[in-house]
Structures are given as structure tokens and as C-alpha cells.
Design a protein around this motif. Structure first.
Motif, PDB file in Angstrom:
ATOM      1  N   ARG A  42      11.947   6.128  -6.394  1.00 39.61           N
ATOM      2  CA  ARG A  42      10.953   7.071  -5.868  1.00 39.61           C
ATOM      3  C   ARG A  42       9.551   6.472  -5.946  1.00 39.61           C
ATOM      4  O   ARG A  42       8.684   6.796  -5.132  1.00 39.61           O
ATOM      5  N   TYR A  43       9.327   5.609  -6.922  1.00 37.23           N
ATOM      6  CA  TYR A  43       8.038   4.915  -6.974  1.00 37.23           C
ATOM      7  C   TYR A  43       7.840   4.052  -5.725  1.00 37.23           C
ATOM      8  O   TYR A  43       6.715   3.892  -5.241  1.00 37.23           O
ATOM      9  N   GLN A  44       8.933   3.489  -5.195  1.00 34.18           N
ATOM     10  CA  GLN A  44       8.823   2.686  -3.975  1.00 34.18           C
ATOM     11  C   GLN A  44       8.503   3.561  -2.763  1.00 34.18           C
ATOM     12  O   GLN A  44       7.736   3.167  -1.880  1.00 34.18           O
ATOM     13  N   GLN A  45       9.065   4.759  -2.724  1.00 38.17           N
ATOM     14  CA  GLN A  45       8.744   5.683  -1.637  1.00 38.17           C
ATOM     15  C   GLN A  45       7.285   6.116  -1.702  1.00 38.17           C
ATOM     16  O   GLN A  45       6.609   6.247  -0.675  1.00 38.17           O
ATOM     17  N   VAL A  46       6.801   6.320  -2.932  1.00 38.03           N
ATOM     18  CA  VAL A  46       5.387   6.653  -3.115  1.00 38.03           C
ATOM     19  C   VAL A  46       4.515   5.505  -2.630  1.00 38.03           C
ATOM     20  O   VAL A  46       3.513   5.713  -1.930  1.00 38.03           O
ATOM     21  N   LEU A  47       4.895   4.277  -2.963  1.00 37.28           N
ATOM     22  CA  LEU A  47       4.126   3.108  -2.541  1.00 37.28           C
ATOM     23  C   LEU A  47       4.098   3.000  -1.023  1.00 37.28           C
ATOM     24  O   LEU A  47       3.051   2.678  -0.437  1.00 37.28           O
ATOM     25  N   ASP A  48       5.216   3.282  -0.376  1.00 32.96           N
ATOM     26  CA  ASP A  48       5.235   3.280   1.093  1.00 32.96           C
ATOM     27  C   ASP A  48       4.222   4.268   1.654  1.00 32.96           C
ATOM     28  O   ASP A  48       3.506   3.966   2.620  1.00 32.96           O
ATOM     29  N   GLY A  49       4.161   5.465   1.066  1.00 35.68           N
ATOM     30  CA  GLY A  49       3.221   6.471   1.540  1.00 35.68           C
ATOM     31  C   GLY A  49       1.782   6.055   1.347  1.00 35.68           C
ATOM     32  O   GLY A  49       0.921   6.296   2.207  1.00 35.68           O
ATOM     33  N   VAL A  50       1.494   5.399   0.221  1.00 30.81           N
ATOM     34  CA  VAL A  50       0.139   4.921  -0.044  1.00 30.81           C
ATOM     35  C   VAL A  50      -0.228   3.819   0.946  1.00 30.81           C
ATOM     36  O   VAL A  50      -1.347   3.788   1.488  1.00 30.81           O
ATOM     37  N   PHE A  51       0.706   2.903   1.211  1.00 32.79           N
ATOM     38  CA  PHE A  51       0.434   1.840   2.184  1.00 32.79           C
ATOM     39  C   PHE A  51       0.125   2.425   3.561  1.00 32.79           C
ATOM     40  O   PHE A  51      -0.778   1.952   4.262  1.00 32.79           O
ATOM     41  N   GLU A  52       0.870   3.449   3.949  1.00 32.69           N
ATOM     42  CA  GLU A  52       0.660   4.055   5.261  1.00 32.69           C
ATOM     43  C   GLU A  52      -0.743   4.662   5.344  1.00 32.69           C
ATOM     44  O   GLU A  52      -1.437   4.526   6.362  1.00 32.69           O
ATOM     45  N   GLN A  53      -1.168   5.324   4.287  1.00 29.93           N
ATOM     46  CA  GLN A  53      -2.517   5.889   4.287  1.00 29.93           C
ATOM     47  C   GLN A  53      -3.573   4.793   4.333  1.00 29.93           C
ATOM     48  O   GLN A  53      -4.586   4.922   5.024  1.00 29.93           O
ATOM     49  N   ALA A  54      -3.346   3.711   3.601  1.00 32.34           N
ATOM     50  CA  ALA A  54      -4.312   2.607   3.605  1.00 32.34           C
ATOM     51  C   ALA A  54      -4.464   2.024   5.008  1.00 32.34           C
ATOM     52  O   ALA A  54      -5.561   1.628   5.417  1.00 32.34           O
ATOM     53  N   ARG A  55      -3.347   1.981   5.745  1.00 33.98           N
ATOM     54  CA  ARG A  55      -3.420   1.501   7.140  1.00 33.98           C
ATOM     55  C   ARG A  55      -4.227   2.468   7.996  1.00 33.98           C
ATOM     56  O   ARG A  55      -5.075   2.052   8.799  1.00 33.98           O
ATOM     57  N   LEU A  56      -3.967   3.771   7.830  1.00 27.57           N
ATOM     58  CA  LEU A  56      -4.687   4.765   8.622  1.00 27.57           C
ATOM     59  C   LEU A  56      -6.176   4.745   8.302  1.00 27.57           C
ATOM     60  O   LEU A  56      -7.016   4.961   9.183  1.00 27.57           O
ATOM     61  N   TRP A  57      -6.517   4.480   7.045  1.00 24.68           N
ATOM     62  CA  TRP A  57      -7.921   4.417   6.646  1.00 24.68           C
ATOM     63  C   TRP A  57      -8.557   3.070   7.000  1.00 24.68           C
ATOM     64  O   TRP A  57      -9.752   2.886   6.805  1.00 24.68           O
ATOM     65  N   ARG A  58      -7.717   2.134   7.450  1.00 24.98           N
ATOM     66  CA  ARG A  58      -8.177   0.794   7.834  1.00 24.98           C
ATOM     67  C   ARG A  58      -8.944   0.119   6.693  1.00 24.98           C
ATOM     68  O   ARG A  58     -10.023  -0.453   6.907  1.00 24.98           O
ATOM     69  N   LEU A  59      -8.362   0.191   5.528  1.00 29.95           N
ATOM     70  CA  LEU A  59      -8.976  -0.485   4.389  1.00 29.95           C
ATOM     71  C   LEU A  59      -8.949  -1.997   4.612  1.00 29.95           C
ATOM     72  O   LEU A  59      -7.975  -2.545   5.132  1.00 29.95           O
ATOM     73  N   ASP A  90       9.421  -4.861  -8.239  1.00 33.23           N
ATOM     74  CA  ASP A  90      10.473  -4.337  -7.376  1.00 33.23           C
ATOM     75  C   ASP A  90      10.130  -4.571  -5.907  1.00 33.23           C
ATOM     76  O   ASP A  90      10.965  -5.017  -5.107  1.00 33.23           O
ATOM     77  N   ARG A  91       8.877  -4.312  -5.543  1.00 30.55           N
ATOM     78  CA  ARG A  91       8.469  -4.473  -4.146  1.00 30.55           C
ATOM     79  C   ARG A  91       8.518  -5.949  -3.730  1.00 30.55           C
ATOM     80  O   ARG A  91       8.974  -6.273  -2.629  1.00 30.55           O
ATOM     81  N   LEU A  92       8.065  -6.847  -4.582  1.00 29.91           N
ATOM     82  CA  LEU A  92       8.106  -8.272  -4.253  1.00 29.91           C
ATOM     83  C   LEU A  92       9.541  -8.769  -4.082  1.00 29.91           C
ATOM     84  O   LEU A  92       9.816  -9.607  -3.218  1.00 29.91           O
ATOM     85  N   LEU A  93      10.459  -8.250  -4.890  1.00 27.81           N
ATOM     86  CA  LEU A  93      11.841  -8.711  -4.839  1.00 27.81           C
ATOM     87  C   LEU A  93      12.639  -8.086  -3.703  1.00 27.81           C
ATOM     88  O   LEU A  93      13.536  -8.725  -3.138  1.00 27.81           O
ATOM     89  N   HIS A  94      12.326  -6.855  -3.357  1.00 26.68           N
ATOM     90  CA  HIS A  94      13.140  -6.128  -2.390  1.00 26.68           C
ATOM     91  C   HIS A  94      12.391  -5.767  -1.103  1.00 26.68           C
ATOM     92  O   HIS A  94      13.021  -5.319  -0.147  1.00 26.68           O
ATOM     93  N   GLY A  95      11.055  -5.909  -1.112  1.00 32.06           N
ATOM     94  CA  GLY A  95      10.263  -5.704   0.101  1.00 32.06           C
ATOM     95  C   GLY A  95      10.327  -4.287   0.660  1.00 32.06           C
ATOM     96  O   GLY A  95      10.958  -3.409   0.089  1.00 32.06           O
ATOM     97  N   PRO A  96       9.631  -4.127   1.819  1.00 27.77           N
ATOM     98  CA  PRO A  96       8.769  -5.122   2.464  1.00 27.77           C
ATOM     99  C   PRO A  96       7.345  -5.043   1.927  1.00 27.77           C
ATOM    100  O   PRO A  96       6.895  -3.988   1.489  1.00 27.77           O
ATOM    101  N   MET A  97       6.651  -6.175   1.982  1.00 24.17           N
ATOM    102  CA  MET A  97       5.233  -6.193   1.665  1.00 24.17           C
ATOM    103  C   MET A  97       4.451  -5.969   2.951  1.00 24.17           C
ATOM    104  O   MET A  97       4.859  -6.422   4.024  1.00 24.17           O
ATOM    105  N   PRO A  98       3.318  -5.274   2.886  1.00 23.96           N
ATOM    106  CA  PRO A  98       2.525  -5.052   4.103  1.00 23.96           C
ATOM    107  C   PRO A  98       1.924  -6.360   4.607  1.00 23.96           C
ATOM    108  O   PRO A  98       1.697  -7.293   3.836  1.00 23.96           O
ATOM    109  N   GLU A  99       1.683  -6.416   5.909  1.00 21.82           N
ATOM    110  CA  GLU A  99       1.142  -7.636   6.503  1.00 21.82           C
ATOM    111  C   GLU A  99      -0.250  -7.965   5.967  1.00 21.82           C
ATOM    112  O   GLU A  99      -0.700  -9.104   6.023  1.00 21.82           O
TER     113      GLU A  99
END
Length: 310
Positions: A119-136, A154-163
Motif C-alpha cells: 500500500r505504501y507503493q500505491q501511495v507513492l504512485d499517487g504522490v508521483f501523479e500529483q507531482a506531475r500535475l503540479w509540474r514540479l 522496494d520501488r527501485l527493485l520493482h519499479g517503475p521509477m518516474p521519468e
């Protein structure tokens, strides 16, 4: 600062949109924790909805930022405790994005608990999506303390990392806690009968003022250890220790007086899983590197600044 004020603040947290005013209640909260930099940079506090949680998120954005630092805090922590790292990033003209994990700080969820580490990975996905929308601003550098480091591993080993991803910094990262074998045995004995234990505060930093603050003056400190969180950790550890190695090269900062995680075992695992990670050891530092004494912090911050080109 009392719990009633914080409860009221949470109830009135707006959906986070960059550009909205930094209201007086948010400023009072930020001032209490030493993270009010609104006189110097654009600052926002609000919430986003992710995977059934209302996550409290904060953004600090200087003019003409040359990147963004995303901070993932440790277990029992919250973003209010990361003023030293926020100040350091802002001094290098990095925007900062920080959020409270589910069950921590101003975010929703059972206190200090999670039913599954994925669930921490799902949370991270949501945060990444907001960061994209905010164009950080890119690159996005990631810094995780302890459990925050575990989430990034976990994210580095199983991905995906944002571009937009830049460097990943792991500070006293969690794979296994200290004396994990004993904890597993206790878990088997207690798991079916007890839902939570009382929290035991430890001397996880050489900064005495920090230790006194979290014990006596921080109303956002959980006072329990939920068995569900330990059970989730028990299921997560094999996911990391059996993962296929990756070419990522994180930066790792580790105190050699750390009595919270089994750092010797953890570093060995990370050296096997990553392609030549860079390591910086602090012989006198304990676990909570984000709040170690100033001299120790400056050593690893100088090292990180060199690696990030700042």
C-alpha cells in the motif's frame, strides 16, 4: 500545541493546489515544528486522496528551482520533523515535497499501522501523479529515512521509477530491524491474541533536544506498536531479500551506532541488490540521521551535496 488544534487543522485541510494561500492555522503548525519557510519560498499544506487515505502533503517551492527533493519519513515520524533536510534542500534551490505516510502525522489511517507494505507503493504512485500535475521541477531526487528508505528500496527493485527521477538517497534504510529473529518469535506468540503493544522510546539520536521533543512535546507521536504493522513487515522482507538485482545505484548514509535496524545485514543485502551503491558511514551516528546532532548532519549533507552536484 495540543491535539485539539491538530484535529481541527486536519478537518480543515483543503485539497492541495499549488498557488493557494498558506493559511494562519497551517502557518501555526509549521512554525511549531520549525518548517515555516513561507517568508522565503512559496509554501503550501493540504491533502490529496490516495488509495482510500487522505494524505497530508506539503510543498516548498523557491523561485527558479533546479530540481525537487521528495522526502519519505520514517516509522513513527511525520514531515514536521524534517526541518533540517528541508532547509538544506531549499538552500540549494531545490523544491521540496513531503507527505505524511498513512497512519502518521496529519494523514488518515490507523495510527502507525498498515495492512500491507504494498500500500505504501500505491501511495507513492499517487504522490508521483500529483507531482506531475503540479509540474514540479526535475530532476526529482528521493530521500527516505528508515521505513521511508524501505519504500524507496522496494520501488527501485520493482519499479517503475518516474521519468523525472534523479538520485535516490537511503538514510539508515530498513530491510530488517535489529534482533528480527526475536521479533518474529514474539510475533508468532502474540499475533493471534494482542493487537498492539505500548511504544518504547529509544535513544535513536545523539541530539538530546530532539529526543526530549518527541517524547515530551510532539502531539503527533504514536504511542503504540500495532502488531498488524509488524506482520506486514514480516511479509515484506522476503520480497526484498529475494528480489532480482537491479542496475540502480542509490546513495546510502548509515550510522554505525544504529541500534534500530540490523544495518550490517541490510547493507549486505543492498550491496547485492544494487549495482555498486555509494556508501557513507558515520561511526558515531545512531538511527535517526535526519535529526542527528548538527556536526554529524553536516558531514553527510556535504557528502550528498557533492554527489548531487550542489
Amino acid at each position: 500545541m495540543d491535539q485539539r488544534f491538530l484535529d481541527s487543522l486536519v478537518e480543515r485541510l483543503p485539497e492541495l493546489q499549488l498557488g493557494q494561500p498558506f493559511n494562519p492555522a497551517a502557518r501555526q503548525y509549521a512554525a511549531y515544528y520549525g518548517i515555516d519557510f513561507s517568508a522565503e519560498v512559496e509554501q503550501h499544506l493540504g491533502h490529496i486522496a490516495v488509495d482510500g487515505f487522505d494524505l497530508a502533503v506539503q510543498v516548498w517551492r523557491p523561485s527558479a528551482p533546479r530540481g525537487t527533493l521528495v522526502i519519505l519519513h520514517g516509522y513513527y515520524d511525520h514531515m514536521g520533523l524534517y526541518r533540517h533536510l528541508i532547509r538544506w534542500a531549499l538552500s540549494h534551490r531545490l523544491a521540496v515535497l513531503a507527505f505524511d505516510l498513512p497512519g502518521h502525522g496529519l494523514s488518515s489511517g490507523e495510527r502507525a499501522s498498515i495492512d500491507c507494505f504494498l500500500r505504501y507503493q500505491q501511495v507513492l504512485d499517487g504522490v508521483f501523479e500529483q507531482a506531475r500535475l503540479w509540474r514540479l521541477s526535475a530532476p526529482w531526487h528521493f530521500l527516505g529515512q528508515s521505513t521511508g528508505g524501505a519504500i524507496l528500496i522496494d520501488r527501485l527493485l520493482h519499479g517503475p521509477m518516474p521519468e523525472q527521477a534523479g538520485q535516490t538517497i537511503l538514510m539508515a534504510p530498513l530491510v530488517r530491524p535489529k534482533q528480527w529473529g526475536v521479533s518474529q518469535f514474539s510475533l508468532k506468540l502474540l499475533g493471534g491474541f494482542i493487537q498492539q503493544l505500548g511504544r518504547r522510546f529509544t535513544d535513536n539520536s545523539t541530539d538530546g533536544d530532539f529526543l526530549e521533543f518527541i517524547r515530551q512535546h510532539d502531539p503527533l507521536q504514536p504511542q503504540v506498536l500495532p502488531v498488524a504493522w509488524v506482520q506486514a513487515l514480516d511479509k515484506w522482507i522476503p520480497r526484498i531479500e529475494t528480489a532480482v538485482p537491479t542496475e540502480h545505484k542509490p546513495l546510502i548514509v548509515q550510522g554505525q551506532a544504529d541500534g534500530t535496524v540490523d544495518w550490517q545485514h541490510n547493507i549486505k543485502v543492498l550491496q547485492e541488490k544494487f549495482d555498486g551503491p555509494e556508501l557513507f558511514y558515520l561511526p558515531e551516528a545512531r538511527h535517526h540521521l535526519a535529526n542527528e546532532q548538527a556536526g554529524l548532519r553536516q558531514q553527510y549533507l556535504d557528502w550528498l551535496g557533492d554527489r548531487l552536484g550542489y
